[in-house]
Scaffold this motif. Sequence first.
Motif, PDB file in Angstrom:
ATOM      1  N   CYS A 193      -6.347   2.796   1.242  1.00 13.11           N
ATOM      2  CA  CYS A 193      -6.575   4.214   1.499  1.00 13.11           C
ATOM      3  C   CYS A 193      -7.891   4.424   2.233  1.00 13.11           C
ATOM      4  O   CYS A 193      -7.970   5.185   3.207  1.00 13.11           O
ATOM      5  CB  CYS A 193      -6.598   4.990   0.196  1.00 13.11           C
ATOM      6  N   GLU A 210      -3.456  12.228  -0.311  1.00 13.21           N
ATOM      7  CA  GLU A 210      -2.118  11.993  -0.861  1.00 13.21           C
ATOM      8  C   GLU A 210      -1.282  11.120   0.062  1.00 13.21           C
ATOM      9  O   GLU A 210      -0.673  10.131  -0.344  1.00 13.21           O
ATOM     10  CB  GLU A 210      -1.402  13.342  -1.019  1.00 13.21           C
ATOM     11  N   LYS A 213      -2.313   7.633   0.231  1.00 12.30           N
ATOM     12  CA  LYS A 213      -1.862   6.873  -0.931  1.00 12.30           C
ATOM     13  C   LYS A 213      -0.383   6.495  -0.792  1.00 12.30           C
ATOM     14  O   LYS A 213       0.027   5.366  -1.067  1.00 12.30           O
ATOM     15  CB  LYS A 213      -2.071   7.719  -2.184  1.00 12.30           C
ATOM     16  N   GLN A 214       0.389   7.473  -0.328  1.00 13.60           N
ATOM     17  CA  GLN A 214       1.818   7.183  -0.148  1.00 13.60           C
ATOM     18  C   GLN A 214       2.029   6.042   0.845  1.00 13.60           C
ATOM     19  O   GLN A 214       2.837   5.135   0.611  1.00 13.60           O
ATOM     20  CB  GLN A 214       2.534   8.424   0.372  1.00 13.60           C
ATOM     21  N   VAL A 242       1.144  16.706   3.595  1.00 10.03           N
ATOM     22  CA  VAL A 242       1.147  15.799   2.446  1.00 10.03           C
ATOM     23  C   VAL A 242       2.539  15.249   2.168  1.00 10.03           C
ATOM     24  O   VAL A 242       2.718  14.075   1.870  1.00 10.03           O
ATOM     25  CB  VAL A 242       0.598  16.548   1.214  1.00 10.03           C
ATOM     26  N   ASP A 243       3.535  16.124   2.333  1.00 12.94           N
ATOM     27  CA  ASP A 243       4.881  15.668   1.985  1.00 12.94           C
ATOM     28  C   ASP A 243       5.654  15.150   3.202  1.00 12.94           C
ATOM     29  O   ASP A 243       6.866  15.114   3.226  1.00 12.94           O
ATOM     30  CB  ASP A 243       5.650  16.817   1.331  1.00 12.94           C
TER      31      ASP A 243
END
Lengths: 356, 584
Positions: A193, A210, A213-214, A242-243
């Motif tokens: 990260c 986030e 991290k993913q 983020v998504d």
Amino acid sequence: MSLWVDKYRPTSLSKLDFHKDQANMFKNLVQGGDFPHLMVYGPSGAGKKTRIMCLLRELYGAGVEKLRIEHQSITAPSKKKIEINTIASNYHLEVNPSDAGNSDRVVVQELIKTVAQSQQIQTSTQREFKVVLLTEVDRLTKDAQHALRRTMEKYMATCRLILCCNSTSKVIAPIRSRCLAVRVPLPSVEEVCSVLTSVCRKEGLILPGELAKQIAEKSGRNLRKALLMCEACRVQQYPFSVDQEIPETDWEVYLRETANAIVSLQSPQRLFEVRARLYELLTHCIPPEIIIKGLVSELLSNCDGHLKADVAQMAAYYEHRLQLGNKAIYHLEAFVAKFMAIYKKFMEDGLEGMVF
Amino acid sequence: IDVHIPQKTSGELAVHKKKTEEVENWLKSHVGHKHLKEGGSILLMTGPSGCGKTATIQVLAKEQGIQVQEWINPTTSSHYGTEDFKQAFDPKSSFNSFYGSSQSAVFQEFLLRANKYSCLQMVGDDTDAGKKVILVEDLPNQFYRQPSLLHDILRRFVRTGRCPLIFIISDSLSGDGNARLLFPKDIQDELNICNISFNPVAPTSLLKVLSRIVSQEASRSGGKIRVPDKACLELLCSGSSGDIRSAINSLQFSSLADSTLEGSLWPLKKGKSSTLANRGGSKGRSKGKSSKLPGKQDAEQAVGGKDASLFLFRALGKILHCKREPHVEPEVPGLPAHLTEHQRDALLVDPEMVVEKSHMSGELFNLYLQQNYVEFFTEIEDMARASEYLSDADFLSAEWSSQSTMREYGSSVATRGMIHSNRSRAFASSQTGVGFKPLHKPHWLLISKKYRENCQAAQALFVSFCLTPVSLQTELLPYLAQLTNPMRNQAQIAFIQDVGKLPLKKYPGRLRLEALTDKDPGTLDLDSEEEEPTAASSSACEPPDDGPALSPGWSDLMGSQPEPITAQDPLEKEEELVIEDSCG
């Protein structure tokens, strides 16, 4: 514009992002003057090569970064011509001897001999040895490894070897004992990260924690893959959300679909379709070992706990076969067929259990 | 006896009427109207050995009063010691001066000279006497290596030649590659080569010929030789599989030997058969016949002649539609209860024989099996077992050093395993016809070649990334495909597009099923896997008929096809659909 992976590759030991203790040890090793043969091993994408290049730079200064790609042809004693690509600077030579297939022994011997026989010009200011960097040592034939062992001793005065491999288990013990073995473990998720964020900062982008991290998790802590993924994300969509869906390689998607096809229906006709898909993967340069590995992990996630042991055992059996045999498709197909049979039986048993 | 066979009239020929007519017409048209037409014409006659190609020409030529000038390969080495002596008797002494040069040069010279010679004669003589054809039976070896050389010569011949030229080429069992190599389609078209292909002599006409010979012989020798009865003749006919020459040879042999034919059908040791032949030869001389005993007999294993070789298509069929003997009363106790699922009726075919007769290496045969077995199985469990056997077979023959011995075991494991594991045809009674299924050529060779090429190309193009092949192929390339990176050169971009991206559609477009025709010989050897798989290239020149693959030789196979060929229209239609789908 080059890839991020190459653009932000650290070039000196002090700039490495993780495993800093190890980097310090390397530094001390270089300053100590006596430099042994090295064997650097660890999983793919952990930064072995980066580390080695940093080490070389520490040894020789900036001169090692002037790389040139050479196309060498070596004549084997049997008059067979072997063509191989090498990457060299004035101080070192990098070669992947397993490119030469079965005649890797000749490559190892001849290349090291030529390097070792040429003396450094300025011994006063420079080190008195050159370095030969051999990659993928674990894929060398036993023959070549034995040849290597002899060559290592013979040219110790003028030449040091750095061996780079994924696992030491396929390297014969005499070679292992002649080298200082250094393991480079994968970076942790946090380390990945932090690398990703720092790279993005240098690019002038903002990477949400986030997402970083993913990406790190999805890449399996393989830093190269993580960086490539991150760059692909950037192409896909910026600013990052983020998504956001993290792009996968096509072959992984394809393999997953194949696994789903196997699980959803078990019939000879389906096996035939699966075979076509396997062929397709092979033509896209995905090695059969990777295919079977990927299939197993996909299938395992899809099937019941009772079956997992069996499936893994089968996979191991057929992968072994794959290594021993000639034609990968037989073994891949046998594995798929076997899985289908087991899975179907399991499902039928399960249905019967529900009826009674 | 061999000598007195060449027939005097075309009616006596064992060759099919139509074929003879065809040749006759050609001869008539091209020999007769030679003056009008400028340039030579070429006839190409192909067919399996011993089906009477040469005899046809000889007989027809004799009938029409055409002189046949034959080309015989000069044996260069033998002409040094006895040269002077031979020169006097050599019918072709005029060519002796060329023995020093290469065979191909001699051949060229021969063609042109024979040409000129006939020209001269024609000018001087009456037309009838000058009728002449050139017959070429064996070509100098040089041409097999460089077919273009031959083409050049032929082109020149066509331009300047006056008299027709006839080529006779035997198809070998391992494929009619020769004819295809020497006379490719475009050359045939360009030079206006007329191609007449002969079929093997039909058993009935062969039988007729044989019995005629027997009766002639019997009357001539006055009971000195044993007259074989009809059953023996039939046996001979089937044994020679349409090769009239070998049939007659073995007829001679069997009538000379004292033993009965059935007894002599055992495979003879080479030495034994040659002593027998010698004995026969002396007998033959005592009868005042010429002692022309064919040396070919030595090579034959049995008096029965050639082994009936199987075409690949039928060999595969034999394995896949395995035939079993109907169940008889069990003399041996059946298998114990826990093994009953392995109970099978006895086989009618011998798998090892089938593989051997298909003239292919075991590995290649296995590849064909692997490509095609899916459609013959109904249960996935059986498939799993069969594929396991295939995997075993590959493993057995993988070790390079022991390959030559293990190969047979490998193919045996594969074929027998394949037969055994197909439970739906475990018993003779349970054999419901799956019907006709088209067979296909294996994809593997093509795929593995492509895989290797792509890997090499990847490494060559992206060498500057300093990556190991595995990570290059699985990590870098696919992501490069997703990145828009302007730095790459054209070749790299094209390669990335090709390899890095996978079509995520249902049907992959790359694989085209290649139908296997029944006459297709297994041409390629597996050892040539590094080289170009010739199956792919050789089949490329065939018309790709997607449907029922049997169109060409279907009619003459109908009678002998053992497979159930009842109409299975729905099945076939489905098959076609699938193939078309994957083509498009």
